[in-house]
Design a protein around this motif. Structure first.
Motif, PDB file in Angstrom:
ATOM      1  N   GLU A 155       9.231  -4.800   1.625  1.00 29.82           N
ATOM      2  CA  GLU A 155       9.713  -3.145   2.012  1.00 29.82           C
ATOM      3  C   GLU A 155      10.792  -3.004   1.019  1.00 29.82           C
ATOM      4  OE1 GLU A 155      11.482  -6.747   3.379  1.00 29.82           O
ATOM      5  OE2 GLU A 155       9.256  -6.084   2.689  1.00 29.82           O
ATOM      6  N   LYS A 156      12.020  -3.502   0.014  1.00 31.31           N
ATOM      7  CA  LYS A 156      12.752  -3.133  -0.153  1.00 31.31           C
ATOM      8  C   LYS A 156      12.175  -2.359  -1.732  1.00 31.31           C
ATOM      9  CE  LYS A 156      16.231  -6.675   1.072  1.00 31.31           C
ATOM     10  NZ  LYS A 156      17.203  -7.412   0.333  1.00 31.31           N
ATOM     11  N   GLU A 157      10.933  -2.820  -2.271  1.00 35.46           N
ATOM     12  CA  GLU A 157      10.740  -2.290  -3.568  1.00 35.46           C
ATOM     13  C   GLU A 157      10.009  -0.964  -2.851  1.00 35.46           C
ATOM     14  OE1 GLU A 157       6.352  -2.269  -6.606  1.00 35.46           O
ATOM     15  OE2 GLU A 157       6.829  -4.474  -4.881  1.00 35.46           O
ATOM     16  N   THR A 158       9.604  -0.505  -1.490  1.00 38.15           N
ATOM     17  CA  THR A 158       9.355   0.512  -1.098  1.00 38.15           C
ATOM     18  C   THR A 158      10.267   1.991  -1.336  1.00 38.15           C
ATOM     19  OG1 THR A 158       6.832  -0.258   0.390  1.00 38.15           O
ATOM     20  CG2 THR A 158       7.424   1.692   0.684  1.00 38.15           C
ATOM     21  N   ILE A 216      17.942  -6.063  -8.481  1.00 36.51           N
ATOM     22  CA  ILE A 216      18.136  -7.218  -9.134  1.00 36.51           C
ATOM     23  C   ILE A 216      19.018  -8.289  -9.060  1.00 36.51           C
ATOM     24  CG2 ILE A 216      15.491  -7.526  -8.629  1.00 36.51           C
ATOM     25  CD1 ILE A 216      15.796  -7.486 -11.879  1.00 36.51           C
ATOM     26  N   ARG A 217      20.249  -6.932  -9.157  1.00 33.75           N
ATOM     27  CA  ARG A 217      21.636  -7.264  -9.853  1.00 33.75           C
ATOM     28  C   ARG A 217      21.976  -8.962  -9.808  1.00 33.75           C
ATOM     29  NH1 ARG A 217      26.091  -3.249  -7.735  1.00 33.75           N
ATOM     30  NH2 ARG A 217      25.000  -4.159  -6.034  1.00 33.75           N
ATOM     31  N   VAL A 227       0.687  -1.194   0.206  1.00 35.72           N
ATOM     32  CA  VAL A 227      -0.064   0.061  -0.027  1.00 35.72           C
ATOM     33  C   VAL A 227       0.883   1.629   0.179  1.00 35.72           C
ATOM     34  CG1 VAL A 227      -1.404   1.683   1.647  1.00 35.72           C
ATOM     35  CG2 VAL A 227      -1.572  -0.960   1.138  1.00 35.72           C
ATOM     36  N   LEU A 228       1.611   1.300   0.894  1.00 36.41           N
ATOM     37  CA  LEU A 228       2.279   2.324   0.701  1.00 36.41           C
ATOM     38  C   LEU A 228       3.256   2.434  -0.045  1.00 36.41           C
ATOM     39  CD1 LEU A 228       3.843   4.471   2.304  1.00 36.41           C
ATOM     40  CD2 LEU A 228       5.712   3.266   3.215  1.00 36.41           C
ATOM     41  N   ALA A 229       4.140   1.976  -1.645  1.00 40.29           N
ATOM     42  CA  ALA A 229       4.505   1.687  -2.731  1.00 40.29           C
ATOM     43  C   ALA A 229       3.515   2.467  -3.235  1.00 40.29           C
ATOM     44  CB  ALA A 229       5.518   0.596  -3.292  1.00 40.29           C
ATOM     45  N   THR A 230       2.567   1.801  -2.802  1.00 43.66           N
ATOM     46  CA  THR A 230       1.369   1.697  -4.539  1.00 43.66           C
ATOM     47  C   THR A 230       0.639   3.879  -4.134  1.00 43.66           C
ATOM     48  OG1 THR A 230       0.471   0.183  -4.176  1.00 43.66           O
ATOM     49  CG2 THR A 230      -0.812   1.688  -5.412  1.00 43.66           C
ATOM     50  N   ALA A 232      10.958  -6.218 -13.502  1.00 43.82           N
ATOM     51  CA  ALA A 232      12.461  -6.596 -12.828  1.00 43.82           C
ATOM     52  C   ALA A 232      11.865  -5.899 -11.277  1.00 43.82           C
ATOM     53  CB  ALA A 232      13.509  -5.129 -12.834  1.00 43.82           C
ATOM     54  N   LEU A 233      11.092  -5.273 -10.374  1.00 44.16           N
ATOM     55  CA  LEU A 233      10.441  -5.439  -9.238  1.00 44.16           C
ATOM     56  C   LEU A 233       9.858  -6.751  -8.978  1.00 44.16           C
ATOM     57  CD1 LEU A 233      10.077  -2.040  -8.431  1.00 44.16           C
ATOM     58  CD2 LEU A 233      11.890  -3.035  -7.768  1.00 44.16           C
ATOM     59  N   VAL A 234       9.207  -7.783  -9.897  1.00 45.23           N
ATOM     60  CA  VAL A 234       8.193  -8.719  -9.647  1.00 45.23           C
ATOM     61  C   VAL A 234       9.550  -9.539  -9.523  1.00 45.23           C
ATOM     62  CG1 VAL A 234       7.417 -10.596 -10.801  1.00 45.23           C
ATOM     63  CG2 VAL A 234       7.114  -8.123 -11.572  1.00 45.23           C
ATOM     64  N   GLY A 235      11.160  -9.248  -9.562  1.00 48.13           N
ATOM     65  CA  GLY A 235      11.544 -10.152  -8.554  1.00 48.13           C
ATOM     66  C   GLY A 235      11.741 -10.171  -6.875  1.00 48.13           C
ATOM     67  N   LEU A 236      11.846  -8.767  -6.650  1.00 47.24           N
ATOM     68  CA  LEU A 236      11.252  -8.555  -5.615  1.00 47.24           C
ATOM     69  C   LEU A 236      10.004  -9.338  -4.432  1.00 47.24           C
ATOM     70  CD1 LEU A 236      13.003  -5.175  -5.059  1.00 47.24           C
ATOM     71  CD2 LEU A 236      13.461  -7.738  -4.458  1.00 47.24           C
ATOM     72  N   ARG A 237       9.098  -8.337  -5.018  1.00 49.42           N
ATOM     73  CA  ARG A 237       7.574  -9.484  -4.901  1.00 49.42           C
ATOM     74  C   ARG A 237       7.529 -10.648  -4.450  1.00 49.42           C
ATOM     75  NH1 ARG A 237       4.776  -5.133  -9.374  1.00 49.42           N
ATOM     76  NH2 ARG A 237       5.500  -3.649  -8.885  1.00 49.42           N
ATOM     77  N   VAL A 238       8.048 -11.976  -5.751  1.00 49.11           N
ATOM     78  CA  VAL A 238       7.441 -12.983  -5.319  1.00 49.11           C
ATOM     79  C   VAL A 238       8.137 -13.641  -4.338  1.00 49.11           C
ATOM     80  CG1 VAL A 238       7.467 -13.352  -7.277  1.00 49.11           C
ATOM     81  CG2 VAL A 238       9.554 -13.559  -7.039  1.00 49.11           C
ATOM     82  N   GLN A 239       8.751 -12.793  -2.914  1.00 54.88           N
ATOM     83  CA  GLN A 239       9.928 -13.094  -2.823  1.00 54.88           C
ATOM     84  C   GLN A 239       9.181 -12.234  -0.930  1.00 54.88           C
ATOM     85  OE1 GLN A 239      14.299 -13.632  -2.732  1.00 54.88           O
ATOM     86  NE2 GLN A 239      14.273 -12.271  -5.293  1.00 54.88           N
TER      87      GLN A 239
END
Length: 334
Positions: free
Chosen positions: A144-147, A193-194, A16-19, A133-140
């Motif tokens: 918070e890292k995406e935010t 996601i490096r 929600v915060l990221a959105t 690319a940020l889907v790589g964070l969401r699937v885990q």
């Protein structure tokens, strides 16, 4: 509260915060451009963004949803699936950029407006690649890292755009600032996601084989995505064939104000899809019904709030937000 429920609550908070940051940044950018560029220059940016959005739908080809689903249900595939999706998205975006530039050339805009439209399209496609690319964070469930990434890129790019728009009131400089900000977002997303990208190994022949297989597997998600979102974009394309750029700017001022709220729905889907996919794949029937029920209730609540905003707030807020140059927008509201 179960462990699954606590995890979903925290994921939802950061999602929600990221959105909110994305919505706030996008809405502020949209309002500033509409007010200070005026209907004509804003119409140029708006038409270019619409073409870019349609192009992005084709180049996404359901990759976001496919990666979210199978990256969550089968964690062992993440390190291969996420880089492959990013690479395929980048290649498709580059291929589809040429038709967009042809459209810009045929648009009839002045030379500086054509450059501005091209920059807006490039910036939009760059940001869309960053989203994959940020889907790589969401699937885990690393929301918070995406935010953090969304926050600092917004706080860097948005002030730059606001200053350029207000000071210059020039569409070319505005598009340049927008493209620069979206490039920063793309670099930040790829950097996140490096390790996964660095570990990805394939050959040119393998890349073609796996890329085609990925597109075939994601085609069902692509059909749903394209048909659903084309409805939100094709109206501007059709209007551009019959009305002038000023009218396009006026029309988009109302419609895009509404559509800026749509990512809330995507956010809820992003939060609930990974656990639901995992429960279904692993036959955890005890948690699945309660989580699905909660998701449906929240979707219903969002729909009711959105409907009330369109009916009551839109007509009252239009002259305040956009200024007298957009008075013709008011009859467009229900």
């Amino acid at each position: 509260m179960t462990t699954a429920s606590r995890s979903i609550h925290w994921s939802k908070f950061f999602a929600v915060l990221a959105t909110v940051l994305r919505l706030g940044g996008g809405l502020t950018s949209f309002l500033i451009q509409a007010r200070f560029l005026g209907p004509y220059q804003f119409g140029v940016i708006g038409a270019a963004m619409t073409i870019a959005a349609l192009t992005s739908l084709l180049s996404d080809f359901g990759l976001n949803t496919y990666a979210m689903h199978w990256g969550s249900a089968q964690p062992e595939r993440r390190d291969f699936l996420i880089p492959l999706c990013v690479i395929v998205k980048a290649i498709l975006s580059a291929m589809l950029l040429l038709p967009c530039l042809v459209w810009v050339h045929l648009s009839g805009f002045a030379a500086d407006k054509q450059i501005a439209a091209a920059l807006a399209i490039i910036g939009f496609l760059a940001a869309a690649t960053g989203d994959v690319a940020l889907v790589g964070l969401r699937v885990q469930s690393l929301f918070e890292k995406e935010t953090i990434i969304v926050a600092w890129t917004t706080f860097v790019s948005l002030p730059l755009l606001i200053v350029v728009v207000i000071v210059s009131r020039d569409v070319l400089l505005t598009a340049l600032a927008f493209a620069a900000g979206r490039a920063v977002y793309l670099v930040a997303a790829l950097n996140a996601i490096r390790p996964t990208l660095a570990a990805f190994r394939t050959t040119p022949r393998g890349m073609v084989r796996d890329g085609v297989a990925l597109l075939v597997s994601s085609k069902e998600y692509a059909v749903d995505l394209i048909l659903t979102n084309c409805v939100n974009q094709i109206d501007v394309v059709i209007m551009s064939l019959f009305v002038d750029t000023v009218s396009i700017g006026l029309y988009m001022a109302a419609t895009r104000l509404v559509q800026n709220g749509l990512p809330i729905v995507s956010m809820l889907a992003t939060v609930y899809l990974p656990p639901l996919a995992g429960y279904h794949a692993n036959a955890k029937t005890s948690d699945y019904p309660s989580v699905a029920r909660r998701m449906n209730i929240e979707f219903f609540a969002v729909g009711i709030v959105a409907c009330l905003c369109v009916i009551f707030i839109g007509p009252l807020a239009t002259p305040i937000i956009f200024g007298p140059g957009y008075n013709a927008v008011r009859p467009l509201w229900p």
